[in-house]
Enzyme design. Structure first.
Site, PDB file in Angstrom:
ATOM      1  N   CYS A 100      70.017   0.955  38.013  1.00 33.33           N
ATOM      2  CA  CYS A 100      69.132   1.168  38.757  1.00 33.33           C
ATOM      3  C   CYS A 100      67.453   1.535  37.508  1.00 33.33           C
ATOM      4  O   CYS A 100      66.287   1.738  38.004  1.00 33.33           O
ATOM      5  CB  CYS A 100      69.324   2.914  38.841  1.00 33.33           C
ATOM      6  SG  CYS A 100      70.684   2.897  39.482  1.00 33.33           S
TER       7      CYS A 100
ATOM      8  N   HIS B 139      62.823   6.100  41.327  1.00 33.00           N
ATOM      9  CA  HIS B 139      63.834   5.189  41.642  1.00 33.00           C
ATOM     10  C   HIS B 139      63.685   5.789  42.654  1.00 33.00           C
ATOM     11  O   HIS B 139      64.519   6.929  42.821  1.00 33.00           O
ATOM     12  CB  HIS B 139      64.967   5.194  40.400  1.00 33.00           C
ATOM     13  CG  HIS B 139      65.952   4.380  41.156  1.00 33.00           C
ATOM     14  ND1 HIS B 139      66.321   3.612  41.847  1.00 33.00           N
ATOM     15  CD2 HIS B 139      67.047   4.739  41.445  1.00 33.00           C
ATOM     16  CE1 HIS B 139      67.365   3.139  42.575  1.00 33.00           C
ATOM     17  NE2 HIS B 139      68.381   4.446  41.589  1.00 33.00           N
TER      18      HIS B 139
ATOM     19  N   ASN C 155      69.182   2.128  49.002  1.00 33.33           N
ATOM     20  CA  ASN C 155      69.177   1.966  47.317  1.00 33.33           C
ATOM     21  C   ASN C 155      68.929   0.641  46.465  1.00 33.33           C
ATOM     22  O   ASN C 155      69.869   0.387  47.189  1.00 33.33           O
ATOM     23  CB  ASN C 155      69.802   2.898  46.733  1.00 33.33           C
ATOM     24  CG  ASN C 155      69.940   2.918  44.809  1.00 33.33           C
ATOM     25  OD1 ASN C 155      69.077   2.419  44.633  1.00 33.33           O
ATOM     26  ND2 ASN C 155      70.608   4.397  44.475  1.00 33.33           N
TER      27      ASN C 155
HETATM   28  O1  UT7 Z   1      70.738   5.066  41.435  1.00 27.69           O
HETATM   29  C1  UT7 Z   1      71.678   5.903  40.869  1.00 27.69           C
HETATM   30  C2  UT7 Z   1      73.159   5.634  42.138  1.00 27.69           C
HETATM   31  N1  UT7 Z   1      73.595   6.650  43.275  1.00 27.69           N
HETATM   32  C3  UT7 Z   1      72.873   7.810  43.294  1.00 27.69           C
HETATM   33  O2  UT7 Z   1      71.708   8.382  43.371  1.00 27.69           O
HETATM   34  C4  UT7 Z   1      74.190   9.138  44.933  1.00 27.69           C
HETATM   35  C5  UT7 Z   1      74.311  10.268  43.893  1.00 27.69           C
HETATM   36  N2  UT7 Z   1      75.124  11.181  44.607  1.00 27.69           N
HETATM   37  C6  UT7 Z   1      74.905  11.139  45.768  1.00 27.69           C
HETATM   38  O3  UT7 Z   1      74.031  10.306  46.360  1.00 27.69           O
HETATM   39  C7  UT7 Z   1      75.485  12.153  47.342  1.00 27.69           C
HETATM   40  O4  UT7 Z   1      76.895  12.151  46.451  1.00 27.69           O
HETATM   41  C8  UT7 Z   1      76.430  11.180  47.527  1.00 27.69           C
HETATM   42  C9  UT7 Z   1      75.314  10.688  49.304  1.00 27.69           C
HETATM   43  C10 UT7 Z   1      76.851   9.841  47.600  1.00 27.69           C
HETATM   44  C11 UT7 Z   1      78.165  12.043  49.006  1.00 27.69           C
HETATM   45  O5  UT7 Z   1      77.652  12.957  49.350  1.00 27.69           O
HETATM   46  P1  UT7 Z   1      78.029  14.033  48.642  1.00 27.69           P
HETATM   47  O6  UT7 Z   1      77.700  15.260  49.548  1.00 27.69           O
HETATM   48  O7  UT7 Z   1      77.848  14.534  47.278  1.00 27.69           O
HETATM   49  O8  UT7 Z   1      79.103  13.864  49.768  1.00 27.69           O
HETATM   50  P2  UT7 Z   1      80.722  13.497  48.847  1.00 27.69           P
HETATM   51  O9  UT7 Z   1      81.235  12.679  47.897  1.00 27.69           O
HETATM   52  O10 UT7 Z   1      81.687  15.112  47.889  1.00 27.69           O
HETATM   53  O11 UT7 Z   1      81.827  14.196  50.241  1.00 27.69           O
HETATM   54  C12 UT7 Z   1      81.675  15.233  51.148  1.00 27.69           C
HETATM   55  C13 UT7 Z   1      82.699  14.265  52.692  1.00 27.69           C
HETATM   56  C14 UT7 Z   1      84.095  13.726  52.193  1.00 27.69           C
HETATM   57  O12 UT7 Z   1      84.796  14.069  52.568  1.00 27.69           O
HETATM   58  P3  UT7 Z   1      85.777  15.589  53.011  1.00 27.69           P
HETATM   59  O13 UT7 Z   1      86.479  15.611  51.637  1.00 27.69           O
HETATM   60  O14 UT7 Z   1      84.759  16.128  52.509  1.00 27.69           O
HETATM   61  O15 UT7 Z   1      86.800  15.123  53.929  1.00 27.69           O
HETATM   62  C15 UT7 Z   1      83.606  12.542  51.732  1.00 27.69           C
HETATM   63  O16 UT7 Z   1      84.727  11.791  52.391  1.00 27.69           O
HETATM   64  O17 UT7 Z   1      82.014  13.187  52.939  1.00 27.69           O
HETATM   65  C16 UT7 Z   1      82.801  12.022  53.152  1.00 27.69           C
HETATM   66  N3  UT7 Z   1      82.081  11.203  53.253  1.00 27.69           N
HETATM   67  C17 UT7 Z   1      81.304  10.598  54.363  1.00 27.69           C
HETATM   68  N4  UT7 Z   1      81.698  10.960  55.392  1.00 27.69           N
HETATM   69  C18 UT7 Z   1      80.650   9.598  56.170  1.00 27.69           C
HETATM   70  C19 UT7 Z   1      81.806  10.081  51.606  1.00 27.69           C
HETATM   71  N5  UT7 Z   1      81.050   9.095  52.756  1.00 27.69           N
HETATM   72  C20 UT7 Z   1      81.036   9.491  53.991  1.00 27.69           C
HETATM   73  C21 UT7 Z   1      80.087   8.710  54.841  1.00 27.69           C
HETATM   74  N6  UT7 Z   1      80.184   9.222  56.413  1.00 27.69           N
HETATM   75  N7  UT7 Z   1      79.438   6.963  54.658  1.00 27.69           N
END
Ligand code: UT7
Length: 351
Positions: free
Chosen positions: A115, A278, A308
């Site tokens: 990134c 970014h 992204n």
């Molecule tokens: O360029 C740098 C690259 N990356 C980043 O900047 C990413 C930084 N992080 C993020 O943007 C966030 O952490 C994410 C968007 C990736 C994820 O959001 P989050 O609020 O941290 O969600 P989480 O991983 O804690 O997951 C929450 C819930 C989980 O379900 P349970 O365990 O609570 O039942 C996941 O399984 O959301 C679920 N989940 C989804 N649900 C629907 C994870 N991905 C998805 C999805 N659709 N695509």
């Protein structure tokens, strides 16, 4: 002598993939994706017809044209990507071939800084220009993520975020006192290298990571350890991310590295005319915007349309902002990035 951006361009594939389109392949919803990331759609390149290099070449041609030079005048290429066409050689030489840059002094360098690849590339180019070594540097950030993502439910948290695209700039020396790159700040910390990574296929041979897990043969067996059948069978050939760790670290590092650049140049956040972060996640950019107390008109966000695009996200956003007249001569442009490695960095440019 300073380094100016003499030309800028971007290219995104025509194929639009909405959040609803992704629901055909995985258990996700438009609402979840928009709420957590701000993303509404992204672009996917056409398989067999486009590649990271071909996307980069399209953006590069626009930047070269706008710089008023010919491709053969480029003396150095820097290509930033995490999704190269080949494991080796890098996209730099492939782009050189595609653009017909044949002069004997030309050279190409590939960088793997994910990134923050564009900010790292900018800093490298700046040093080469200031030292007098090169006069026309082509810096490209390009990604074709769609080829390497996991479209099953298991990969949904990563897959919904990423999109394909490319951005490019041509960098030249300037002797104007109030123009060009004022400073760049680069940082890295490998402590969490595997928390946002695609580790397979690779040469790790299970080192650090548990040999059993990857199905490696007996260590005395020569060869055959770059990719194993178990990696294929167990769906271990796609990126993984500990999203919350990345998020929490990013919202600290972005403001920190921007402040570092401002302090180095004796400027303040009020001096920033336009901030091009970014495009990692709209919520990260909004958090940083609030921390820096920047009004909406000073912040460029286009993750809604493209997702992204990693090393391509800053040059795409900067190019769009320039085309829309949001970046004008004399403006102080602030760039900042954070991502896999972890690596992060910032740049201040007087346009
Ligand atoms: O360029 C740098 C690259 N990356 C980043 O900047 C990413 C930084 N992080 C993020 O943007 C966030 O952490 C994410 C968007 C990736 C994820 O959001 P989050 O609020 O941290 O969600 P989480 O991983 O804690 O997951 C929450 C819930 C989980 O379900 P349970 O365990 O609570 O039942 C996941 O399984 O959301 C679920 N989940 C989804 N649900 C629907 C994870 N991905 C998805 C999805 N659709 N695509």
């Amino acid at each position: 002598m300073k380094t100016k951006i003499a030309g800028i361009g971007h290219y995104v594939p025509e194929n639009i993939v909405t959040n609803d389109d992704l629901t055909q392949f995985m258990d996700t919803t438009d609402e979840w994706i928009r709420e957590r990331t701000g993303i509404e759609e992204r672009r996917y390149a056409t398989k067999h017809k486009e590649s990271t290099t071909s996307l980069g070449a399209k953006a590069a041609k626009i930047a070269i044209d706008r710089a008023g030079i010919k491709p053969e005048e480029v003396d150095f290429i820097i290509f930033a990507t995490l999704s190269p066409d080949y494991y080796f050689p890098g996209c730099g030489v492939l782009l050189q071939r595609e653009l017909g840059i044949t002069k004997s002094e030309a050279a190409a360098l590939d960088i793997r800084n994910q990134c923050s690849g564009f900010v790292y590339g900018l800093s490298i180019a700046d040093q080469f220009i200031k030292s007098g070594m090169y006069k026309n540097i082509l810096l490209v950030g390009a990604e074709m993520h769609s080829m390497g993502l996991d479209f099953s439910d298991e990969g949904r948290a990563v897959t919904v975020i990423f999109g394909d695209g490319a951005g490019a700039v041509v960098l030249q020396p300037t002797d104007k006192e109030d123009q060009g790159i004022l400073t760049t700040c680069l940082h890295s910390d490998g402590t969490h290298a595997e928390e946002l990574a695609m580790i397979n296929p690779g040469s790790h041979g299970g080192y650090h990571l548990g040999v059993e897990k990857f199905g490696y043969p007996d260590p005395s067996t020569p060869g055959g350890v770059f990719v194993t059948q178990k990696m294929v069978d167990d769906n271990m050939l796609s990126p993984n991310m500990t999203g919350q760790l990345v998020f929490k670290t990013a919202v600290v590092k972005f403001p920190e590295v921007i402040k570092e650049a401002l302090d180095k140049t004796g400027l303040t956040t009020e001096d920033i005319d336009i901030f091009v972060p970014h495009q990692a996640n709209l919520r990260i950019s909004q958090f940083v915007q609030r921390t820096l107390k920047l009004p909406d008109e000073k912040v460029v966000n286009n993750i809604q349309k493209y997702g992204n695009t990693t090393a391509a996200s800053i040059p795409i956003a900067m190019s769009e902002a320039w085309e829309q007249g949001r970046i004008k001569e004399g403006n102080l442009v602030c760039l900042a990035a954070f991502g896999s490695g972890f690596t992060w960095g910032s740049a201040l440019i007087r346009w």
